[in-house]
Design a protein around this motif. Structure first.
Motif, PDB file in Angstrom:
ATOM      1  N   PHE A 193     -22.701  63.174  38.035  1.00  0.00           N
ATOM      2  CA  PHE A 193     -22.123  64.502  37.855  1.00  0.00           C
ATOM      3  C   PHE A 193     -22.727  65.109  36.592  1.00  0.00           C
ATOM      4  CE2 PHE A 193     -18.874  67.596  36.883  1.00  0.00           C
ATOM      5  CZ  PHE A 193     -18.460  68.027  38.139  1.00  0.00           C
ATOM      6  N   THR A 194     -23.356  66.280  36.739  1.00  0.00           N
ATOM      7  CA  THR A 194     -24.061  66.901  35.599  1.00  0.00           C
ATOM      8  C   THR A 194     -23.576  68.319  35.399  1.00  0.00           C
ATOM      9  OG1 THR A 194     -26.024  65.614  36.138  1.00  0.00           O
ATOM     10  CG2 THR A 194     -26.349  67.480  34.686  1.00  0.00           C
ATOM     11  N   PHE A 195     -23.391  68.720  34.144  1.00  0.00           N
ATOM     12  CA  PHE A 195     -23.041  70.124  33.875  1.00  0.00           C
ATOM     13  C   PHE A 195     -23.573  70.531  32.506  1.00  0.00           C
ATOM     14  CE2 PHE A 195     -19.600  69.159  30.918  1.00  0.00           C
ATOM     15  CZ  PHE A 195     -19.159  67.898  31.343  1.00  0.00           C
ATOM     16  N   THR A 196     -23.634  71.845  32.278  1.00  0.00           N
ATOM     17  CA  THR A 196     -24.096  72.314  30.977  1.00  0.00           C
ATOM     18  C   THR A 196     -22.956  72.986  30.223  1.00  0.00           C
ATOM     19  OG1 THR A 196     -24.826  74.479  31.769  1.00  0.00           O
ATOM     20  CG2 THR A 196     -26.448  72.730  31.838  1.00  0.00           C
ATOM     21  N   VAL A 197     -23.005  72.880  28.913  1.00  0.00           N
ATOM     22  CA  VAL A 197     -22.022  73.532  28.029  1.00  0.00           C
ATOM     23  C   VAL A 197     -22.792  74.113  26.846  1.00  0.00           C
ATOM     24  CG1 VAL A 197     -20.145  71.909  28.595  1.00  0.00           C
ATOM     25  CG2 VAL A 197     -21.612  71.446  26.616  1.00  0.00           C
ATOM     26  N   ASN A 198     -22.131  74.950  26.080  1.00  0.00           N
ATOM     27  CA  ASN A 198     -22.728  75.433  24.846  1.00  0.00           C
ATOM     28  C   ASN A 198     -23.063  74.226  23.952  1.00  0.00           C
ATOM     29  OD1 ASN A 198     -23.165  76.766  22.334  1.00  0.00           O
ATOM     30  ND2 ASN A 198     -22.093  78.514  23.259  1.00  0.00           N
ATOM     31  N   GLU A 199     -24.239  74.266  23.332  1.00  0.00           N
ATOM     32  CA  GLU A 199     -24.686  73.153  22.490  1.00  0.00           C
ATOM     33  C   GLU A 199     -23.626  72.719  21.477  1.00  0.00           C
ATOM     34  OE1 GLU A 199     -29.261  72.602  20.962  1.00  0.00           O
ATOM     35  OE2 GLU A 199     -28.241  74.492  20.692  1.00  0.00           O
ATOM     36  N   GLU A 200     -22.923  73.710  20.936  1.00  0.00           N
ATOM     37  CA  GLU A 200     -21.913  73.408  19.908  1.00  0.00           C
ATOM     38  C   GLU A 200     -20.760  72.567  20.458  1.00  0.00           C
ATOM     39  OE1 GLU A 200     -20.554  77.001  18.162  1.00  0.00           O
ATOM     40  OE2 GLU A 200     -22.392  77.271  16.986  1.00  0.00           O
ATOM     41  N   ASP A 201     -20.565  72.643  21.786  1.00  0.00           N
ATOM     42  CA  ASP A 201     -19.455  71.891  22.392  1.00  0.00           C
ATOM     43  C   ASP A 201     -19.905  70.537  22.943  1.00  0.00           C
ATOM     44  OD1 ASP A 201     -17.632  73.963  21.942  1.00  0.00           O
ATOM     45  OD2 ASP A 201     -18.216  74.989  23.779  1.00  0.00           O
ATOM     46  N   ALA A 202     -21.228  70.242  22.812  1.00  0.00           N
ATOM     47  CA  ALA A 202     -21.765  69.051  23.486  1.00  0.00           C
ATOM     48  C   ALA A 202     -21.117  67.763  22.979  1.00  0.00           C
ATOM     49  CB  ALA A 202     -23.273  68.993  23.313  1.00  0.00           C
ATOM     50  N   GLU A 203     -20.916  67.682  21.671  1.00  0.00           N
ATOM     51  CA  GLU A 203     -20.366  66.452  21.100  1.00  0.00           C
ATOM     52  C   GLU A 203     -18.944  66.204  21.607  1.00  0.00           C
ATOM     53  OE1 GLU A 203     -21.462  66.285  16.885  1.00  0.00           O
ATOM     54  OE2 GLU A 203     -19.791  64.849  16.719  1.00  0.00           O
ATOM     55  N   ALA A 204     -18.141  67.262  21.585  1.00  0.00           N
ATOM     56  CA  ALA A 204     -16.751  67.125  22.046  1.00  0.00           C
ATOM     57  C   ALA A 204     -16.718  66.763  23.529  1.00  0.00           C
ATOM     58  CB  ALA A 204     -16.000  68.428  21.804  1.00  0.00           C
ATOM     59  N   ALA A 205     -17.605  67.396  24.323  1.00  0.00           N
ATOM     60  CA  ALA A 205     -17.635  67.112  25.766  1.00  0.00           C
ATOM     61  C   ALA A 205     -18.091  65.668  26.000  1.00  0.00           C
ATOM     62  CB  ALA A 205     -18.563  68.088  26.475  1.00  0.00           C
ATOM     63  N   GLU A 206     -19.041  65.196  25.187  1.00  0.00           N
ATOM     64  CA  GLU A 206     -19.540  63.828  25.337  1.00  0.00           C
ATOM     65  C   GLU A 206     -18.400  62.818  25.102  1.00  0.00           C
ATOM     66  OE1 GLU A 206     -22.489  62.707  22.455  1.00  0.00           O
ATOM     67  OE2 GLU A 206     -23.128  60.955  23.619  1.00  0.00           O
ATOM     68  N   LYS A 207     -17.604  63.091  24.081  1.00  0.00           N
ATOM     69  CA  LYS A 207     -16.466  62.185  23.782  1.00  0.00           C
ATOM     70  C   LYS A 207     -15.525  62.107  24.975  1.00  0.00           C
ATOM     71  CE  LYS A 207     -15.828  62.139  18.820  1.00  0.00           C
ATOM     72  NZ  LYS A 207     -15.813  63.348  17.993  1.00  0.00           N
ATOM     73  N   ILE A 208     -15.234  63.270  25.554  1.00  0.00           N
ATOM     74  CA  ILE A 208     -14.321  63.313  26.707  1.00  0.00           C
ATOM     75  C   ILE A 208     -14.903  62.485  27.857  1.00  0.00           C
ATOM     76  CG2 ILE A 208     -13.338  64.840  28.477  1.00  0.00           C
ATOM     77  CD1 ILE A 208     -13.197  67.023  26.261  1.00  0.00           C
ATOM     78  N   LEU A 209     -16.222  62.639  28.103  1.00  0.00           N
ATOM     79  CA  LEU A 209     -16.852  61.910  29.205  1.00  0.00           C
ATOM     80  C   LEU A 209     -16.881  60.409  28.939  1.00  0.00           C
ATOM     81  CD1 LEU A 209     -19.866  64.046  30.460  1.00  0.00           C
ATOM     82  CD2 LEU A 209     -17.497  64.097  31.141  1.00  0.00           C
ATOM     83  N   LEU A 210     -17.087  60.032  27.677  1.00  0.00           N
ATOM     84  CA  LEU A 210     -17.131  58.598  27.355  1.00  0.00           C
ATOM     85  C   LEU A 210     -15.772  57.955  27.629  1.00  0.00           C
ATOM     86  CD1 LEU A 210     -19.318  58.584  24.116  1.00  0.00           C
ATOM     87  CD2 LEU A 210     -19.827  57.421  26.292  1.00  0.00           C
ATOM     88  N   ASP A 211     -14.693  58.640  27.226  1.00  0.00           N
ATOM     89  CA  ASP A 211     -13.342  58.130  27.506  1.00  0.00           C
ATOM     90  C   ASP A 211     -13.140  57.969  29.009  1.00  0.00           C
ATOM     91  OD1 ASP A 211     -12.782  58.095  24.904  1.00  0.00           O
ATOM     92  OD2 ASP A 211     -11.552  59.933  24.868  1.00  0.00           O
TER      93      ASP A 211
END
Ligand code: ADP
Ligand code: ASP
Ligand code: MG
Length: 408
Positions: A306-324
């Motif tokens: 599953f792949t999606f794009t977000v604003n670069e500034e939100d990438a870190e927060a989104a990565e944390k959510i995906l890791l959990d």
């Protein structure tokens, strides 16, 4: 006859005292031509960026109420200076903050939406020959706190004011001659468009053309307020953005937008069962992160990527959510790619023409530009590619679709 025009000037247009004098002259000229004018200003030059950087020096994640209190100050400086420059020319200029006027917004600090604009007071002032000079970008919520409208938000203030004042046109003055077929700073063969429809401008703005804030175009389209984008540096007619008329040409491709500030996130090995996409994206949207392009691939072993794009500034927060989440699914890999750009071609004529997508893909293939993701709407095709290919992609697509040439 309606003689009222709202004129909004962007940051570069009011970058220093000299530029403010030029803007004052433009207003004098318009008043002398018999128009009534209300003015909306951005902050001077890069001052909003400087204020944002200052806040980040104190706290990388500042409290958003205080962030708005800080970044809204830029516009207070420019409006007072322009009012002084007008007074010097015997025009009754008078500065107003959004607070003084009553530009009411919701409470989403740093990206608030305008709810209503009170104009009784300035209507009366305008009828007395006063030129109100109003801070763009800011509003106030029901608690009386200052809010801001997101980057580029002065465009939206301009349009909202034009709508509330029932102006005949909202003129957005900027540092280029109008809306071009693509960002003229990225390709020197970009052509100035005389006219473009709201529908196409909505797509161009939402796909990255920062010449107009998306919300401003949405607002204008909703209330049928014509917008004219023009230069404060050079005389010209600029670009008129309005509702489609029967007689208007329907170019297959009207323009190309690009964004190079997004990141792509992938979570691999997700179970291929109903509800998974919602399960992945719900916590992302609950965290206030906007998701853009989404792609889901099915692999042979009943799992999906599953792949999606977000604003670069939100990438870190989104990565944390995906890791959990990945841990809860049993450990699929999470990847983040910041090295991407999105290119979109937009045109009403696509509705009636097949083969536009294949022409776009073939053109990119001929340049050996690899496509990572694809998304389409009725009048738009977007591709995600490697960031260092962005400029080449714009150039080859602009050439392939002959955007430098006027329609016959
Ligand atoms: P302002 O400070 O006046 O609000 P912005 O920087 O927000 O100006 O927007 C103007 C810029 O938008 C231009 O300098 C140009 O580089 C960029 N731009 C991107 N796409 C386009 C386009 N299609 N047409 C014109 N300008 C564009
Ligand atoms: N000053 C604000 C910004 O830089 C608003 C605007 O210029 O439209 O985003
Ligand atoms: Mg802008």
């Amino acid at each position: 006859m309606n003689k009222l025009i709202v004129k909004k000037f962007g940051g570069t247009s009011v970058a220093n005292a000299e530029r403010i004098e030029v803007v004052a002259e433009l207003i004098v000229k318009s008043v002398e031509e018999g128009n009534q004018v209300a003015v909306v200003l951005s902050a001077m030059g890069e001052s909003t960026d400087e204020l944002i950087n200052l806040s980040k020096d104190i706290n990388p994640n500042p409290n958003l109420r205080e962030y708005d209190a800080l970044v809204s100050t830029g516009e207070q400086i420019s409006v007072a200076l322009l009012a002084m420059a007008l007074q010097k020319r015997n025009i009754k200029g008078k500065s107003y903050t959004a607070y003084q006027l009553g530009i009411r917004t919701n409470s989403m600090h740093s990206r608030a939406r305008i709810l209503d604009v009170k104009v009784d007071k300035i209507k009366e002032e305008i009828s007395k020959g006063i030129v109100p000079v109003i801070t763009g970008f800011q509003g106030m919520n029901d608690e009386g706190d200052i809010t801001t409208l997101g980057r580029g938000g002065s465009d939206t203030t301009g349009v909202a004011l034009a709508v509330a004042l029932e102006a005949k046109e909202c003129q957005i003055y900027t540092d280029v001659d109008g809306v071009f077929t693509t960002d003229p700073r990225l390709y020197n063969k970009a052509r100035l468009l005389k006219k473009i429809t709201f529908e196409e401008m909505l797509e161009l703005s939402s796909m990255g053309a920062k010449v107009l804030q998306l919300r401003a175009v949405e607002y204008a389209s909703k209330y049928q307020m014509p917008i004219r984008v023009l230069s404060s540096f050079r005389a010209g007619e600029g670009t008129l953005i309005e509702e489609e008329e029967e007689s208007m040409e329907r170019p297959i491709v009207s323009g190309i937008s690009s964004i190079d500030t997004e990141a792509k996130l992938t979570i691999r090995g997700v179970p291929d069962i109903p509800g998974v996409a919602a399960k992945i994206l719900s916590p992302v949207s609950e965290a206030g992160i906007d998701v853009d392009v989404i792609v889901q691939n099915i692999s042979a072993d009943n799992t999906t990527d599953f792949t999606f794009t977000v604003n670069e500034e939100d990438a870190e927060a989104a990565e944390k959510i995906l890791l959990d989440m990945s841990n809860s699914f049993g450990g699929g890999l999470v990847e983040v790619d910041r090295d991407i750009a999105k290119i979109s071609i937009v045109g009403r004529g696509m509705r009636a023409h097949a083969g536009i997508a294949s022409k776009m893909f073939q053109t990119l293939a001929d340049q050996e530009i690899n496509i990572l993701m694809i998304t389409t709407s009725e009048i738009k095709i977007s591709v995600v590619i490697k960031r260092d290919c962005m400029k080449d992609a714009i150039v080859c697509l602009h050439d392939a679709f002959d955007l430098d040439k006027e329609l016959d």
